[in-house]
Write an enzyme that holds these catalytic residues in place. Sequence first.
Site, PDB file in Angstrom:
ATOM      1  N   ASP A   5      -1.274   9.169  66.666  1.00 42.30           N
ATOM      2  CA  ASP A   5      -0.088   8.976  65.863  1.00 42.30           C
ATOM      3  C   ASP A   5      -0.540   8.773  64.417  1.00 42.30           C
ATOM      4  O   ASP A   5      -1.712   8.432  64.163  1.00 42.30           O
ATOM      5  CB  ASP A   5       0.691   7.767  66.372  1.00 42.30           C
ATOM      6  CG  ASP A   5       1.996   7.560  65.626  1.00 42.30           C
ATOM      7  OD1 ASP A   5       2.724   8.548  65.429  1.00 42.30           O
ATOM      8  OD2 ASP A   5       2.271   6.414  65.220  1.00 42.30           O
ATOM      9  N   ASP A  11       1.830   7.436  61.307  1.00 43.63           N
ATOM     10  CA  ASP A  11       2.408   6.250  60.679  1.00 43.63           C
ATOM     11  C   ASP A  11       2.057   5.005  61.482  1.00 43.63           C
ATOM     12  O   ASP A  11       2.397   4.895  62.662  1.00 43.63           O
ATOM     13  CB  ASP A  11       3.935   6.380  60.580  1.00 43.63           C
ATOM     14  CG  ASP A  11       4.369   7.453  59.599  1.00 43.63           C
ATOM     15  OD1 ASP A  11       3.788   7.506  58.507  1.00 43.63           O
ATOM     16  OD2 ASP A  11       5.286   8.220  59.930  1.00 43.63           O
ATOM     17  N   ASP A  24       0.617   3.041  67.781  1.00 46.10           N
ATOM     18  CA  ASP A  24       0.943   1.654  67.442  1.00 46.10           C
ATOM     19  C   ASP A  24       2.268   1.211  68.032  1.00 46.10           C
ATOM     20  O   ASP A  24       2.646   0.048  67.898  1.00 46.10           O
ATOM     21  CB  ASP A  24       1.004   1.485  65.914  1.00 46.10           C
ATOM     22  CG  ASP A  24       2.211   2.206  65.308  1.00 46.10           C
ATOM     23  OD1 ASP A  24       2.349   3.435  65.553  1.00 46.10           O
ATOM     24  OD2 ASP A  24       3.007   1.561  64.609  1.00 46.10           O
TER      25      ASP A  24
END
Length: 342
Positions: free
Chosen positions: A26, A28, A225
């Site tokens: 990922d 961001d 995250d």
Amino acid sequence: MNQTVRTRPDGSERPLGEAYDTALLDLDGVVYAGGAAIAHAVESLAAAREGGMHLAYVTNNAARTPDTVAGHLTELGVPAAPSDVITSAQAVARLISEQVPAGSRVLVIGAEGLRVALRERGLVPVDSAEDDPAAVAQGYGGPDMPWSRLMEASYAVAAGVPWFASNTDLTIPTGRGIAPGNGSAVEVVRIATGATPRVAGKPQPPMHRETVLRTGAERPLVVGDRLDTDIEGAYAGGVDSLLVLTGVTTAAELVAARPEHRPTFVAADLRGLLVSQPEVVPAGGGFRCGGWTASAGGDGLALEGEGDPLDGLRALCAAAWTAAGAGVCELDAAKAVALLGL
């Protein structure tokens, strides 16, 4: 879907960058936030690449094109080609192309990344509900997207035009904090119309399919995250995952995670790709990892010991997840997590 209920994080004698052939990263909250690289990300990714791990960047953000994302990564010191980037715009464009004829008009509520992805699938982006669209494609349009775009989407969806969303992330991490994501804008249209879109992005299967098709990964490791997109997407796809604590997920949220949100591994940041992962083992009535021991009982979660705070968190996860089984741990983790300073 029959999935084994995870009751503790796994250990790995080999560094994760050696145990898996491809990292599905990922962006961001993992590689960067607000345009700036997250601490340790650049050097960790360089080391993983030099060790032979293929790096693929998988993002639910549909606003930017793969070329733009790759250029930004390269500027940050993470060399990347457009082919290394997989976006939810690509996933939703493929999904729409399988539902409508080639050359169909698609009302775009989003940014250039979504328009480019639709054109690659032989579809024609349009801007008005009056342009006779065969579908509505909604993706993150950036902080300056006007309210009028949501109105156009609502007009078309209310008229019965099939509605597709790149993703439904309610929030996104930025350099200034947590901000509304595409999912918040999708909710505006849903409230106005009463309709529900087909969603392509993580954790939905179309995004996993798009990623596998474009990377050819044989032993992938999802790195993210967010529990509700990255980790749940890995769970749905039947692949292992690494949660890093550089984005939106807190230690307490991880301890309370339900089965589909429990990652295979946990690390503070992307340095976790370069090292082995410690085992969490039963210890009396609880679980031990490193110098920490955690247990669950009627008074809540208990933690004692010293050493790496991440080891304490792993032990807490094992105690809480085992107590919860296939449910959600109802024990208050805040006091125990506070001892770790995470």
